[in-house]
Enzyme design. Sequence first.
Site, PDB file in Angstrom:
ATOM      1  N   LYS A  91       0.788  -1.136   0.085  1.00 20.67           N
ATOM      2  CA  LYS A  91      -0.082   0.002  -0.025  1.00 20.67           C
ATOM      3  C   LYS A  91       0.928   1.220  -0.019  1.00 20.67           C
ATOM      4  CE  LYS A  91      -4.105  -2.078   0.284  1.00 20.67           C
ATOM      5  NZ  LYS A  91      -5.210  -2.001  -0.593  1.00 20.67           N
ATOM      6  N   GLU A 113      -9.588   6.064   3.007  1.00 26.97           N
ATOM      7  CA  GLU A 113     -10.398   4.904   3.444  1.00 26.97           C
ATOM      8  C   GLU A 113      -9.473   3.935   4.009  1.00 26.97           C
ATOM      9  OE1 GLU A 113      -9.892   5.269   0.468  1.00 26.97           O
ATOM     10  OE2 GLU A 113      -9.355   3.199   0.077  1.00 26.97           O
ATOM     11  N   SER A 379       1.765  -9.750  -0.833  1.00 28.19           N
ATOM     12  CA  SER A 379       1.366  -8.179  -0.676  1.00 28.19           C
ATOM     13  C   SER A 379       1.677  -7.621   0.674  1.00 28.19           C
ATOM     14  CB  SER A 379      -0.013  -8.126  -0.877  1.00 28.19           C
ATOM     15  OG  SER A 379      -0.968  -8.825  -0.090  1.00 28.19           O
TER      16      SER A 379
HETATM   17  C1  LIG Z   1      -1.588  -6.990   2.836  1.00 33.22           C
HETATM   18  C2  LIG Z   1      -2.835  -6.825   1.840  1.00 33.22           C
HETATM   19  N1  LIG Z   1      -2.891  -7.213   0.689  1.00 33.22           N
HETATM   20  C3  LIG Z   1      -3.968  -7.016  -0.049  1.00 33.22           C
HETATM   21  C4  LIG Z   1      -5.073  -6.266   0.242  1.00 33.22           C
HETATM   22  C5  LIG Z   1      -5.917  -5.960  -0.794  1.00 33.22           C
HETATM   23  O1  LIG Z   1      -6.022  -4.828  -1.561  1.00 33.22           O
HETATM   24  P1  LIG Z   1      -5.744  -4.873  -2.983  1.00 33.22           P
HETATM   25  O2  LIG Z   1      -6.767  -5.717  -3.715  1.00 33.22           O
HETATM   26  O3  LIG Z   1      -6.189  -3.341  -3.629  1.00 33.22           O
HETATM   27  O4  LIG Z   1      -4.299  -5.128  -3.102  1.00 33.22           O
HETATM   28  C6  LIG Z   1      -4.905  -5.566   1.309  1.00 33.22           C
HETATM   29  C7  LIG Z   1      -5.834  -4.400   1.599  1.00 33.22           C
HETATM   30  O5  LIG Z   1      -5.791  -3.674   2.777  1.00 33.22           O
HETATM   31  C8  LIG Z   1      -3.673  -5.436   2.324  1.00 33.22           C
HETATM   32  O6  LIG Z   1      -3.630  -4.903   3.307  1.00 33.22           O
END
Ligand SMILES: Cc1ncc(COP(=O)(O)O)c(C=O)c1O
Lengths: 393, 256
Positions: A91, A113, A379
Site C-alpha cells: 500500500k 479509507e 502483498s
Molecule cells: C496486505 C494486503 N494485501 C491485499 C490487500 C487488498 O487490496 P488490493 O486488492 O487493493 O491489493 C490489502 C488491503 O488492505 C492488504 O492490506
Amino acid sequence: MKTSLNPDERGYYGSFGGAFIPEMMQANVAELQEKYLDIIGTQEFKDEFDVLLRDYVGRPSPLYLATRLSEKYETNVYLKREDLNHTGAHKINNSLGQIILAKKLGKKRIIAETGAGQHGVATATACALMGLECTVFMGELDVKRQAPNVGRMKMLGAQVVPVSSGSKTLKDATNEAMRYWIANPFDTHYIIGSVVGPHPYPDMVAKFQSVISEEIRKQLKEKTGSELPDVVIACVGGGSNATGAFYHFLEEEKVRLIAAEAAGKGLESGFTAAATFKGVSGILHGSKTLFMQTDDGQVVEPHSISAGLDYPGIGPALAHWFETGRVEYQAITDEDAMQSGLELCKLEGIIPAVESSHALAVLDKTKFGKDEHVVVNLSGRGDKDLETYLKYL
Amino acid sequence: MSNRINTVLESKDNILSIYFTAGYPKLDDTMKVLVELERSGADMIEVGVPFSDPIADGPTIQHSNTVALDNGMSVQLLFDQLSGVRDKVSLPLIMMSSLNPIIQYGFEQFCQKCQEVGADGLIIPDLPVEEYISEYKDVVERYGLRNIILITPSSTDARIRLIDEHTDSFIYMVSSAATTGVNKNFSQDFEAFAKRLQAMNLKNPLVTGFGIKDKESFDQVTKFSKGGIIGSAFVKAVAEGDDAVASTAKFMREFA
Ligand SMILES: Cc1ncc(COP(=O)(O)O)c(C=O)c1O
C-alpha cells in the site's frame, strides 16, 4: 475483445470504468483527470518517487525463491516480498505516489479509507513524512479486528474516524470518505487505497503499484535468465497489489495471471466477497464494475476473514481482464487461506498477511509444472493478523 | 411534450419542493405522504428511491434509505405503490435515485414505468452530464421525462452551459460545497454563486437545494432562485411521532 492495460480517455477499460460521481466531486476529480499523467510523467516527479521508494520504503523488495514451498508443490515458487516494505504492505507505493501528486497540486489535507488498516497506516505514514494533515475513515468492525493498525495510525498523527453505517467495513469507509470529500472539497486530496473509484484513480493507482512487476522482471532475469515467469498469482480486494504484480506482464500473453478472490465461508454460503463469481456489473464508488448486489441493485454486504479483501467489488480494470479472460480467477475460502498462511510460517519462516494467504492458497489448488516459475505476490506481513491466526493454530 | 414540471415552473414563483424517501418511515407511508404534501401546499415532490450506498447524501437521508430497505422497499414495489397516484396527486413528481438501482431495473424499463405511473422527471446525482448525453438522454426524452442535473459553486461556466443546453425544466442549484444535512447559514458564497448564475442568462430556471431546513432559509434562497428543495429537514420531521401524515402536516404548517 481486446484486453486493455490502460483506460481510454473517459476512463473505460472495455465496458468497465468511467467516472460516475456527483457534481459536488466533479471539480476535484476533473483536476486529477486533467493533470495526473502530466505530473507523474515529469522527471522531477519520477526522481522524487524513486528516491522515496528506494531510501524510505526499502525497494526493490526481494524476489525470494522459496525452496521448501517449491519442494512441497513440485514447482519453483518465488515470493515477491512486498511484506518487507516499510509499513508492511504494498500500500505504501501508492500512498507515496499520491501524496507527491497531492503536494504538486497544492493540497494541504489528506483523507483516506482503510479496511485492514494497511492503507490507512501507509497514508498516515506518508502524511507524517510530508507534514500534511491526515484523516482516515475505517469501518467500526475493522477498527475492532485490526486494532494494532488503529494504534499505529494514531501514533503517526492521523485522526481515525470509525464508520458505523452499512456493514461497518471497507465499502462503508469508502462511502464516508467520499461524503467527507464532497462536504470538504477545498485543499483536500482523497488518497484511494486501491484500483477502484472514478477515473483516473484506477489507472493512477495501477501506475504507482506497477513498480512491483517492473522489479519482478529484472529480478527474474537475474535469477533465471528470463524476464518472464510462467505464472503470477496475487490476491484481490479492490485489486491494487494484483494490478501492480500483473501490470508489466499483461501484454505478455504467455504469462498466466491468477487472481485469488476471497470466497469467505464458501461461494454459496451467503458469506463471501468473491466479486467475479458472485458479482454483476453496476455502479459502485464512482465506476462501472463488477460487484455483489441484489436483483434490486442494492449492494450485498461482503464477508471475508481478511479485512483487506472484505469488499463487494473489484476495480474496473480487473473486471475487464476477467471479461476478456486475460486473468483467471479463483475463489479461496477463509479456511484454506488460513491453512496456507500457517503453512508458509512453518515452511519458510514468513508470517503473511491474511490477504496474501489467499494468493498462497492457489498453490494448493492448481498443479504447476516442475520447470515452471511461479511468482506469488506476498502483498503484506501478518503482524496485524496474529489474533486471527492464533484461532486456527 | 408538456410536462407537469414545466407547467409549475411557468405558473409560479417561490416553488416549494419536498424530498422524501419512499417507504419511510413505514413501508406503506409513500402514498400517504404524497397525498398529504399536496394537501398541505407543496408545489413539487421528489420521491427518493432508497439505495444501500448513497454517496451524495448526509446521515439523515442515508438512515432513511437503510430503514426503507429494511422495510422491504424496492424499485418494483415503489412503482406498484405509485400506480394510481395520478387519481390522487396532481403535483409534479420527480424520481430521485442513485444510478445503480435504475440500471439493475433496466434504464429504459425504469423510464417507461415512470411514464406509466405518471412521474415527470428524474434526478440521478451520480450520473454526470457527459454520460447522460451519450448514453441516456434519448431514452429519457422518449418517455417524456425531464432529467434534472445538479450544479455547485465549483462547477465551471463551460459545464453549467453544457448542462443548461441539455436541460428542459430546471437546474438543481446546490447551495454550497456540502452534502445534504449540513446545517449552515446561507453565506455570501451562495449569493455570489446566484449572482454569477444570473449573469450567465441561462435558459432554464434554478431551484436551490441542500441545507434548506425551514421557512427562513427557504425565503433566503427564493430571493435568488425560482424555488427551494427541502430534503433532510423533512425526512427528519416525517419520522417524528407515529403518524407520517400528521408529521407531514405539522412540518408544512410553517409554509402555509
Ligand atoms: C496486505 C494486503 N494485501 C491485499 C490487500 C487488498 O487490496 P488490493 O486488492 O487493493 O491489493 C490489502 C488491503 O488492505 C492488504 O492490506
